[in-house]
Design a protein around this motif. Structure first.
Motif, PDB file in Angstrom:
ATOM      1  N   THR A 171      30.030-114.598  -7.455  1.00  0.00           N
ATOM      2  CA  THR A 171      31.007-114.832  -6.383  1.00  0.00           C
ATOM      3  C   THR A 171      32.131-115.720  -6.907  1.00  0.00           C
ATOM      4  O   THR A 171      31.947-116.928  -7.080  1.00  0.00           O
ATOM      5  N   GLU A 172      33.262-115.136  -7.158  1.00  0.00           N
ATOM      6  CA  GLU A 172      34.420-115.893  -7.669  1.00  0.00           C
ATOM      7  C   GLU A 172      35.075-116.696  -6.546  1.00  0.00           C
ATOM      8  O   GLU A 172      35.305-116.173  -5.457  1.00  0.00           O
ATOM      9  N   ILE A 173      35.360-117.970  -6.805  1.00  0.00           N
ATOM     10  CA  ILE A 173      36.154-118.762  -5.854  1.00  0.00           C
ATOM     11  C   ILE A 173      37.617-118.505  -6.179  1.00  0.00           C
ATOM     12  O   ILE A 173      38.069-118.795  -7.293  1.00  0.00           O
ATOM     13  N   ARG A 174      38.336-117.965  -5.219  1.00  0.00           N
ATOM     14  CA  ARG A 174      39.748-117.660  -5.470  1.00  0.00           C
ATOM     15  C   ARG A 174      40.636-118.858  -5.159  1.00  0.00           C
ATOM     16  O   ARG A 174      41.661-119.062  -5.787  1.00  0.00           O
ATOM     17  N   ARG A 175      40.217-119.652  -4.155  1.00  0.00           N
ATOM     18  CA  ARG A 175      41.109-120.710  -3.685  1.00  0.00           C
ATOM     19  C   ARG A 175      40.312-121.732  -2.891  1.00  0.00           C
ATOM     20  O   ARG A 175      39.366-121.365  -2.184  1.00  0.00           O
ATOM     21  N   ILE A 176      40.700-122.995  -3.011  1.00  0.00           N
ATOM     22  CA  ILE A 176      40.164-124.018  -2.107  1.00  0.00           C
ATOM     23  C   ILE A 176      41.161-124.098  -0.957  1.00  0.00           C
ATOM     24  O   ILE A 176      42.367-124.254  -1.186  1.00  0.00           O
ATOM     25  N   VAL A 177      40.665-123.977   0.267  1.00  0.00           N
ATOM     26  CA  VAL A 177      41.576-123.959   1.417  1.00  0.00           C
ATOM     27  C   VAL A 177      41.681-125.375   1.975  1.00  0.00           C
ATOM     28  O   VAL A 177      40.658-126.021   2.234  1.00  0.00           O
ATOM     29  N   ARG A 178      42.927-125.867   2.126  1.00  0.00           N
ATOM     30  CA  ARG A 178      43.151-127.231   2.626  1.00  0.00           C
ATOM     31  C   ARG A 178      43.901-127.185   3.954  1.00  0.00           C
ATOM     32  O   ARG A 178      44.746-126.315   4.166  1.00  0.00           O
ATOM     33  N   VAL A 187      36.142-122.717   1.027  1.00  0.00           N
ATOM     34  CA  VAL A 187      36.658-121.985  -0.139  1.00  0.00           C
ATOM     35  C   VAL A 187      36.779-120.504   0.191  1.00  0.00           C
ATOM     36  O   VAL A 187      35.966-119.952   0.941  1.00  0.00           O
ATOM     37  N   GLU A 188      37.802-119.898  -0.397  1.00  0.00           N
ATOM     38  CA  GLU A 188      37.992-118.462  -0.208  1.00  0.00           C
ATOM     39  C   GLU A 188      37.381-117.753  -1.407  1.00  0.00           C
ATOM     40  O   GLU A 188      37.758-118.041  -2.548  1.00  0.00           O
ATOM     41  N   THR A 189      36.432-116.862  -1.152  1.00  0.00           N
ATOM     42  CA  THR A 189      35.778-116.142  -2.247  1.00  0.00           C
ATOM     43  C   THR A 189      36.153-114.669  -2.174  1.00  0.00           C
ATOM     44  O   THR A 189      36.739-114.218  -1.188  1.00  0.00           O
ATOM     45  N   ALA A 190      35.742-113.943  -3.210  1.00  0.00           N
ATOM     46  CA  ALA A 190      35.977-112.498  -3.212  1.00  0.00           C
ATOM     47  C   ALA A 190      35.242-111.837  -2.044  1.00  0.00           C
ATOM     48  O   ALA A 190      35.603-110.742  -1.621  1.00  0.00           O
ATOM     49  N   ASN A 191      34.196-112.509  -1.526  1.00  0.00           N
ATOM     50  CA  ASN A 191      33.415-111.931  -0.421  1.00  0.00           C
ATOM     51  C   ASN A 191      33.735-112.573   0.925  1.00  0.00           C
ATOM     52  O   ASN A 191      32.964-112.431   1.866  1.00  0.00           O
ATOM     53  N   GLY A 192      34.804-113.348   1.009  1.00  0.00           N
ATOM     54  CA  GLY A 192      35.173-113.950   2.298  1.00  0.00           C
ATOM     55  C   GLY A 192      35.242-115.466   2.227  1.00  0.00           C
ATOM     56  O   GLY A 192      34.993-116.075   1.179  1.00  0.00           O
ATOM     57  N   PHE A 193      35.566-116.077   3.369  1.00  0.00           N
ATOM     58  CA  PHE A 193      35.760-117.526   3.452  1.00  0.00           C
ATOM     59  C   PHE A 193      34.415-118.220   3.681  1.00  0.00           C
ATOM     60  O   PHE A 193      33.608-117.770   4.494  1.00  0.00           O
ATOM     61  N   THR A 207      38.249-125.775 -14.321  1.00  0.00           N
ATOM     62  CA  THR A 207      38.541-126.620 -13.156  1.00  0.00           C
ATOM     63  C   THR A 207      40.041-126.797 -12.931  1.00  0.00           C
ATOM     64  O   THR A 207      40.523-126.783 -11.799  1.00  0.00           O
ATOM     65  N   ARG A 208      40.771-126.977 -14.024  1.00  0.00           N
ATOM     66  CA  ARG A 208      42.202-127.277 -13.909  1.00  0.00           C
ATOM     67  C   ARG A 208      42.937-126.192 -13.119  1.00  0.00           C
ATOM     68  O   ARG A 208      43.676-126.483 -12.180  1.00  0.00           O
ATOM     69  N   GLN A 212      44.728-126.567  -9.579  1.00  0.00           N
ATOM     70  CA  GLN A 212      46.184-126.375  -9.612  1.00  0.00           C
ATOM     71  C   GLN A 212      46.620-125.406  -8.515  1.00  0.00           C
ATOM     72  O   GLN A 212      47.636-125.609  -7.870  1.00  0.00           O
ATOM     73  N   ASP A 213      45.784-124.378  -8.300  1.00  0.00           N
ATOM     74  CA  ASP A 213      46.127-123.366  -7.299  1.00  0.00           C
ATOM     75  C   ASP A 213      46.126-123.931  -5.884  1.00  0.00           C
ATOM     76  O   ASP A 213      46.639-123.295  -4.963  1.00  0.00           O
ATOM     77  N   CYS A 214      45.506-125.114  -5.677  1.00  0.00           N
ATOM     78  CA  CYS A 214      45.574-125.723  -4.333  1.00  0.00           C
ATOM     79  C   CYS A 214      46.351-127.043  -4.388  1.00  0.00           C
ATOM     80  O   CYS A 214      46.189-127.908  -3.527  1.00  0.00           O
ATOM     81  N   GLY A 215      47.176-127.203  -5.426  1.00  0.00           N
ATOM     82  CA  GLY A 215      48.115-128.327  -5.471  1.00  0.00           C
ATOM     83  C   GLY A 215      47.536-129.635  -5.987  1.00  0.00           C
ATOM     84  O   GLY A 215      48.128-130.693  -5.783  1.00  0.00           O
ATOM     85  N   LEU A 216      46.383-129.594  -6.661  1.00  0.00           N
ATOM     86  CA  LEU A 216      45.793-130.827  -7.205  1.00  0.00           C
ATOM     87  C   LEU A 216      45.775-130.749  -8.729  1.00  0.00           C
ATOM     88  O   LEU A 216      45.686-129.667  -9.310  1.00  0.00           O
TER      89      LEU A 216
END
Ligand SMILES: Cc1cc2nc3c(=O)[nH]c(=O)nc-3n(C[C@H](O)[C@H](O)[C@H](O)COP(=O)(O)OP(=O)(O)OC[C@H]3O[C@@H](n4cnc5c(N)ncnc54)[C@H](O)[C@@H]3O)c2cc1C
Length: 388
Positions: A171-178, A187-193, A207-208, A212-216
């Motif tokens: 399950t890939e984490i695509r994005r951390i939702v803030r 977190v938003e995954t390939a299989n849903g939130f 990790t970087r 980075q994709d969520c602004g940190l």
């Protein structure tokens, strides 16, 4: 799967596994997510040394000493064996100057609770009979240990699951939702939130990008290393062996230049592992045979019997490196429920249990064994200059 865990841990490497284990042991509802399988990243392409002698003295050594205690008690308590062996390590000097420096370091470490016994040339050959005859001596650190890193990671994951943690692989984490305040909602995954009360990012060298994709910002870079595995042979090295110059290779410049330092150890399965190389060449994990040759030549310089040895295979992995060579553990000031646990470079196996304990203590609000502020991700925050 529960609809909303208290904490999502991203990464089923040794660090994520240790975080999940300590959180679950504290009664927290945890879900571990990984895009592949357990120990599919650096934790499955390394060695398993649990060392104190090579650590930076102020912030890394306290973590290493706590981790050494925890690994020993985990080896006694966890149901799965992970070939934990407190076999001790010998730091081998190549020159008289290195011998003097090694003895001085042993004295400093003794004052910090790490016992080392200085060995002269005869003492070195007693500890390791295969040593080259021109070597002046070394230092024996009896508290150092070795384990099998993939088995240890799996043992921690299984123990976390037995305590109620959930494991979601592939399950890939695509994005951390803030949310607008900066806090994570999940977190938003390939299989849903997946909603969560807090998110622990233990994604190693990846990790970087994820943050980075969520602004940190965390300045973690991959540092490649290769290991040569030797065929089983009657030649057994009783202790874990490292050359005194190893620390200089670890602390050396963060660049593409190749650094080789001898490390040798026999394993529980009868093979022997030869390391180590360090090189910053991005995310490349291809084996470079010329580097493997240099590793083998360096090992044979210290232990000439290895000239007869036969290689079984070579593998490469990536160490998560930080600019100050200290791990990054803890939450961001601007995102107080997003916690990072990475940047352990060549010591993530050794330092994982104390890292997991720190993360669990942060989440539950218990006092931490060592100050969390030492490892804060905010130490790398860009400085904004006031406009005049
Ligand atoms: C050659 C070599 C020798 C080493 N020897 C030692 C040693 O003797 N002792 C020692 O203590 N350390 C050693 N290390 C260092 C050690 O391997 C690392 O510090 C440690 O494995 C890092 O663990 P980790 O859990 O942080 O990262 P990893 O094991 O890389 O785990 C990160 C996980 O995150 C997952 N992931 C990443 N991005 C995502 C995403 N977007 N979505 C979902 N999942 C994601 C990955 O799939 C991976 O499973 C060595 C390293 C190398 C390369």
């Amino acid at each position: 799967m529960s609809s909303s865990p208290d904490v999502v841990v991203v990464g089923a490497g040794v660090v994520g596994a240790a975080c999940a284990y300590h959180l679950a042991a504290a009664g927290v509802r945890v879900r571990i997510l990984d895009r592949a399988y357990v120990a599919s990243g650096s934790s499955g392409a390394c060695e398993g040394n649990v060392l104190a002698w090579d650590k930076e003295l102020e912030r890394e050594l306290p973590l290493a000493l706590r981790s050494a205690e925890l690994w020993q008690s985990l080896a006694e308590r966890l149901p799965d064996d992970f070939e934990y062996d407190r076999k001790g390590s010998v730091v081998v000097a190549e020159t008289e100057a290195e011998m003097i420096a090694s003895a001085e370091r042993a004295q400093v470490l003794a004052g910090l609770g790490v016992h080392g016994e200085v060995l002269d040339a005869d003492g070195l050959r007693r500890e390791e009979p295969h040593s080259a005859h021109d070597l002046p001596g070394g230092v024996l650190y009896t508290g150092d240990a070795q384990l099998e890193p993939r088995l240890a990671t799996a043992a921690l994951v299984r123990a976390a699951v037995a305590l109620g943690a959930e494991l979601q692989l592939d399950t890939e984490i695509r994005r951390i939702v803030r949310d607008p305040s900066g806090r994570a909602t999940g977190v938003e995954t390939a299989n849903g939130f997946v909603p969560a009360g807090a998110v622990v990012i233990a994604a190693g060298v990846w990790t970087r990008q994820l943050l980075q994709d969520c602004g940190l910002h965390v300045p973690v870079e991959p540092r490649k290393g290769q290991i040569v595995v030797l065929e089983r042979s009657p030649v057994v090295f009783r202790r874990k062996l490292s050359e005194a110059g190893y620390v200089a290779a670890v602390e050396g410049g963060n660049d593409a230049a190749l650094a080789i330092a001898m490390v040798v150890e026999s394993t529980g399965s009868g093979t022997a592992l030869l390391g180590s190389s360090r090189q910053q060449v991005g995310f490349d994990r291809e084996v470079d045979i010329s580097v493997a040759g240099a590793i083998a030549a360096r090992a044979a310089r210290f232990f000439p019997i290895l000239r007869e040895a036969r290689a079984l295979r070579v593998y490469a992995g990536l160490r998560p490196l930080t600019p100050d060579h200290i791990p990054i553990i803890g939450p961001f000031a601007e995102a107080s429920n997003i916690c990072v646990a990475t940047g352990h470079e060549g010591a993530g196996i050794g330092l994982a249990p104390a890292t997991g304990e720190l993360v669990a203590d942060w989440y539950t609000g218990s006092g931490t064994q060592v100050p969390l502020s030492w490892y804060s991700p905010d130490r790398f925050a860009p400085v904004e200059l006031a406009a005049t």
